[in-house]
Design a protein around this motif. Structure first.
Motif, short mmCIF file in Angstrom:
data_model
loop_
_atom_site.label_atom_id
_atom_site.label_comp_id
_atom_site.label_asym_id
_atom_site.label_seq_id
_atom_site.Cartn_x
_atom_site.Cartn_y
_atom_site.Cartn_z
N LYS A 140 0.83 -1.21 0.00
CA LYS A 140 0.00 0.00 0.00
C LYS A 140 0.87 1.25 0.00
O LYS A 140 0.58 2.23 -0.69
CB LYS A 140 -0.92 0.01 1.23
N PHE A 141 1.94 1.19 0.79
CA PHE A 141 2.89 2.31 0.84
C PHE A 141 3.48 2.56 -0.55
O PHE A 141 3.58 3.69 -1.01
CB PHE A 141 3.99 2.01 1.86
N LEU A 142 3.83 1.47 -1.24
CA LEU A 142 4.41 1.62 -2.58
C LEU A 142 3.42 2.26 -3.54
O LEU A 142 3.78 3.09 -4.36
CB LEU A 142 4.81 0.24 -3.14
N GLU A 143 2.16 1.84 -3.41
CA GLU A 143 1.11 2.39 -4.27
C GLU A 143 0.99 3.89 -4.03
O GLU A 143 0.90 4.68 -4.97
CB GLU A 143 -0.21 1.73 -3.88
N GLU A 144 0.99 4.24 -2.76
CA GLU A 144 0.88 5.65 -2.36
C GLU A 144 2.08 6.44 -2.89
O GLU A 144 1.94 7.54 -3.42
CB GLU A 144 0.81 5.71 -0.83
N ALA A 145 3.26 5.84 -2.75
CA ALA A 145 4.48 6.51 -3.22
C ALA A 145 4.42 6.68 -4.74
O ALA A 145 4.85 7.70 -5.27
CB ALA A 145 5.71 5.73 -2.80
N ALA A 146 3.89 5.68 -5.44
CA ALA A 146 3.81 5.77 -6.90
C ALA A 146 2.84 6.87 -7.31
O ALA A 146 3.06 7.59 -8.27
CB ALA A 146 3.37 4.43 -7.49
N ARG A 147 1.75 7.00 -6.54
CA ARG A 147 0.78 8.06 -6.84
C ARG A 147 1.42 9.43 -6.67
O ARG A 147 1.05 10.39 -7.33
CB ARG A 147 -0.42 7.95 -5.88
N ARG A 148 2.36 9.51 -5.72
CA ARG A 148 3.01 10.78 -5.43
C ARG A 148 4.30 10.97 -6.19
O ARG A 148 4.98 11.96 -6.00
CB ARG A 148 3.35 10.85 -3.93
N ASP A 149 4.67 10.03 -7.02
CA ASP A 149 5.96 10.12 -7.71
C ASP A 149 6.10 11.47 -8.40
O ASP A 149 5.28 11.83 -9.24
CB ASP A 149 6.07 8.97 -8.73
N HIS A 150 7.15 12.20 -8.05
CA HIS A 150 7.28 13.57 -8.57
C HIS A 150 7.45 13.59 -10.09
O HIS A 150 7.12 14.57 -10.73
CB HIS A 150 8.43 14.30 -7.89
N ARG A 151 7.96 12.50 -10.66
CA ARG A 151 8.14 12.48 -12.12
C ARG A 151 6.78 12.42 -12.80
O ARG A 151 6.54 13.08 -13.81
CB ARG A 151 8.99 11.27 -12.52
N LYS A 152 5.88 11.64 -12.21
CA LYS A 152 4.52 11.53 -12.74
C LYS A 152 3.78 12.85 -12.54
O LYS A 152 3.18 13.39 -13.47
CB LYS A 152 3.83 10.38 -12.00
N LEU A 153 3.84 13.39 -11.31
CA LEU A 153 3.15 14.65 -11.01
C LEU A 153 3.72 15.80 -11.84
O LEU A 153 2.99 16.67 -12.29
CB LEU A 153 3.27 14.97 -9.52
N GLY A 154 5.04 15.79 -12.03
CA GLY A 154 5.69 16.85 -12.78
C GLY A 154 5.15 16.93 -14.20
O GLY A 154 5.03 18.01 -14.78
N LYS A 155 4.81 15.77 -14.74
CA LYS A 155 4.27 15.70 -16.09
C LYS A 155 2.79 16.12 -16.09
O LYS A 155 2.37 16.97 -16.87
CB LYS A 155 4.40 14.26 -16.58
#
Ligand SMILES: [Zn+2]
Ligand SMILES: [Zn+2]
Length: 635
Positions: free
Chosen positions: A231-246
């Motif tokens: 779950k933590f990994l999922e949350e971290a992936a949702r917050r991944d700055h590379r994804k959000l940056g895009k």
């Protein structure tokens, strides 16, 4: 034999008693729980016979040592499964790592993601069979012969590198592996694991050797522990700055330009500008002066600073200009020192606190580059403090307090301080090391935050404090550093005229509070999941006319807000209002203002906030005041 337990109680056992038997002698339940033992400082199997006088700690799966044994054993089980599915697989190494394990294989075909499910299913069979891990020993010659006969060239190479003598192996069912151990008593003790990913990895990390295939897995003591981690990994992936940056159009990295070199888009640049503006104002308020220095400098500078000696592998190759070598700067310090040395300095002038948002270039291998977190060009929020010995303790305390204040302004409140002290090899007078370390410790004591001492972990040129911040996911990020430097002040021969008319050596302190602007921005982005607080948000308020009929009124609202410095935008597209509101939410804009017939007539706006929802019909002045307050409070 005498066994001393962690609570210092002790008990006599016959020589050759195993940790398993000792556990059983305490309670049957304990014997079922434990998976390994720590004897003095060494981890051993439960089946290891003991003798003499030993300190014994029985290890459970959830203990840190237990998790390591568990994860390492999981790598053997995975290797066994891979061998069953791909009989031609050649095995390399399979250690435990944070949260899990990996194993490197040489396989005739590249693995596909679908293969992971097959391997996992095979692992499940091995676990269900509850095969015991059995230790045995071979001579080096026998081990070599076995691996050579089996064509296991990587294992053979590992054995060649071992000292002569006996070499331990472990067997579970139909699978044998070279290993020091210890392992779980049996495969059935692996309760919670999952294979995660496949990556390429060079044999022995050497890019001139074979490229192997690495399978990563995770393993935990319990199913609940595994679930929580996933779950933590999922949350971290949702917050991944590379994804959000895009998604939020904040920054990009372009292969044409080069890895690790960041392009700041207008919205990202807005946030950065806010950070930098605030940073500059705070520095002026806190007794700093700002300086600007060049991006390149001659080789003689870097020779004097020592960087070409101890730091050259992090520097880019020089450029030849009129027969002289110039290097892109990996650090700003020598330039600030040059300012110091541009004229004589008197004790009356000290301290100097010179700050610069200085862009530096450091070589990083392309394989380790990671979004904004690991880059090749970045801007340090750097400063150097030059002070007299009698001023030094106060300067340190001041710097740490300023640091905490600045970081707190960005919404971080969970900190830990790390003091790194003198290593075995160091330069500088012992008295200065002592005084500096004492000042750092005193400052830490005064702020009363959790801290740890990294004994001997300092750089060779001086002690330091690192400040780590915890983000919304509980991850620690190292941002701030306050670092003494006894090396450069010597190498550049820094002096000031004392009240006695003689030359004295000032203390020199490097400090970066946010660390790197790029990295700090990445941390902020993940911490807030892209929903920046109003003062940082690239767009603070979006005006949305219900239909094009109210475009003109919407524009006056936007301009009204902009006049007082609020970053307002207008979405005038002829799209349904619901669609545009959804977009505002996706862009994580703090406020949106819908205007239609009634609003235009009454001179109001229908305000909604990302945090609080519908705020009703309000005058634009009300909104201005609210936003200005919020921006000033950094909330
Ligand atoms: Zn092993
Ligand atoms: Zn520096």
């Amino acid at each position: 034999m005498k066994v001393i337990f962690p609570d210092q109680s002790s008990r006599e056992y016959p020589d050759g008693t195993t940790p398993r038997a000792i556990a059983e002698s305490i309670s049957g339940r304990l014997a079922k729980e434990v998976i390994a033992a720590q004897v003095d400082d060494t981890l051993v199997d439960l089946s290891q016979p003991l003798d003499g006088e030993v300190h014994l700690k029985l290890i459970k799966p959830e203990d840190p040592e237990g998790l390591e044994v568990l994860r390492h054993s999981a790598s053997h089980i995975m290797a066994q499964a891979v061998r069953r599915i791909f009989p031609d697989a050649k095995l390399a190494i399979g250690p435990a790592i944070e949260n899990g394990f990996y194993y490197d294989f040489d396989l005739p075909e590249p693995l596909k993601l679908e293969d992971l499910a097959r391997i996992e299913a095979e692992m499940a069979k091995i676990v269900a069979a509850d095969l015991p891990f059995e230790r045995y020993e071979l001579s080096k010659g026998e081990a070599l012969e076995r691996f050579r006969a089996a064509g296991e060239k990587y294992k053979a190479e590992l054995v060649e590198g071992l000292e002569d003598g006996t070499i331990s192996f472990y067997r579970q069912g139909d699978f044998d592996d070279l290993c020091r151990g210890p392992h779980l008593p049996s495969t059935g003790r692996l309760k919670a694991y999952k294979l995660m990913s496949i990556a390429g990895a060079y044999w022995r990390g050497d890019s001139s050797r074979e490229m192997l295939q690495r399978i990563y897995g995770v393993a935990f003591a319990t199913k609940a522990g595994l679930e929580e981690y996933l779950k933590f990994l999922e949350e971290a992936a949702r917050r991944d700055h590379r994804k959000l940056g895009k998604e939020l159009d904040l920054f990009s990295i372009d292969d044409q330009i080069g890895g690790g070199l960041v392009l700041w888009h207008p919205k990202g640049a807005r946030v950065r500008q806010e950070i930098e503006q605030f940073w500059k104002e705070e520095h002026y308020k806190n007794g700093y002066e700002l300086v600007y220095t060049p991006h390149v400098g001659r080789s003689t500078l870097w020779e004097t600073s020592g960087h070409l000696g101890f730091y050259s592998e992090n520097m880019y190759a020089p450029m030849d200009i009129e027969g002289q070598q110039y290097y892109a700067k990996p650090m700003n310090c020598p330039f600030h020192i040059a300012i110091y040395k541009s004229r004589g300095r008197s004790y009356r002038e000290l301290p100097f606190r010179w700050a610069e948002l200085g862009t530096v270039y450091r070589y990083e291998k392309s394989g380790v580059l990671h979004g904004l977190m690991r880059v090749r060009g970045f801007t340090q929020d750097d400063a150097h403090i030059f002070c007299r010995p009698d001023q030094m303790p106060e300067e340190i305390e001041r710097t740490l307090n300023f640091c905490l204040k600045l970081i707190r302004s960005f919404g971080f409140n969970d900190f830990k301080l790390y003091l790194a002290t003198k290593p075995a090899d160091s330069v500088g007078e012992p008295e200065r090391w002592e005084a500096a370390t004492a000042a750092l410790q005193a400052a830490i004591d005064k702020v009363g935050l959790p801290s740890e001492i990294d004994e001997g972990g300092g750089a060779f040129y001086g002690p330091k404090i690192d400040l780590k911040i915890k983000d919304a996911l509980g991850r620690e990020w190292q941002c701030s550093t306050i670092q003494f430097d006894f090396n450069m002040s010597e190498r550049f021969g820094l002096t000031y005229k004392g009240s006695d008319g003689a030359d004295h050596r000032p203390y020199m302190i490097h400090r970066a509070l946010l660390g790197s602007i790029e990295r700090f921005f990445g941390v902020l982005l993940e911490h807030y999941e892209g929903a920046f607080p109003t003062w940082l948000a690239p767009v603070q308020a979006m005006v949305l006319p219900v239909t094009p009929d109210y475009l003109e009124y919407a524009r006056t609202v936007m301009e009204d807000l902009r006049k007082v410095g609020i970053r307002a935008e207008l979405d005038s597209r002829n799209e349904k209002i619901g669609y545009r509101i959804r977009e505002v939410r996706l862009q994580k804009i703090p406020y949106w203002l819908v205007v239609g017939e009634r609003e235009a007539r009454e001179g109001v706006v229908a305000v909604s906030s990302r945090k609080e929802g519908d705020l009703g019909s309000q005058k634009v002045d009300w909104l201005k005041e609210r936003l200005q307050k919020e921006i000033a409070a950094h909330s």
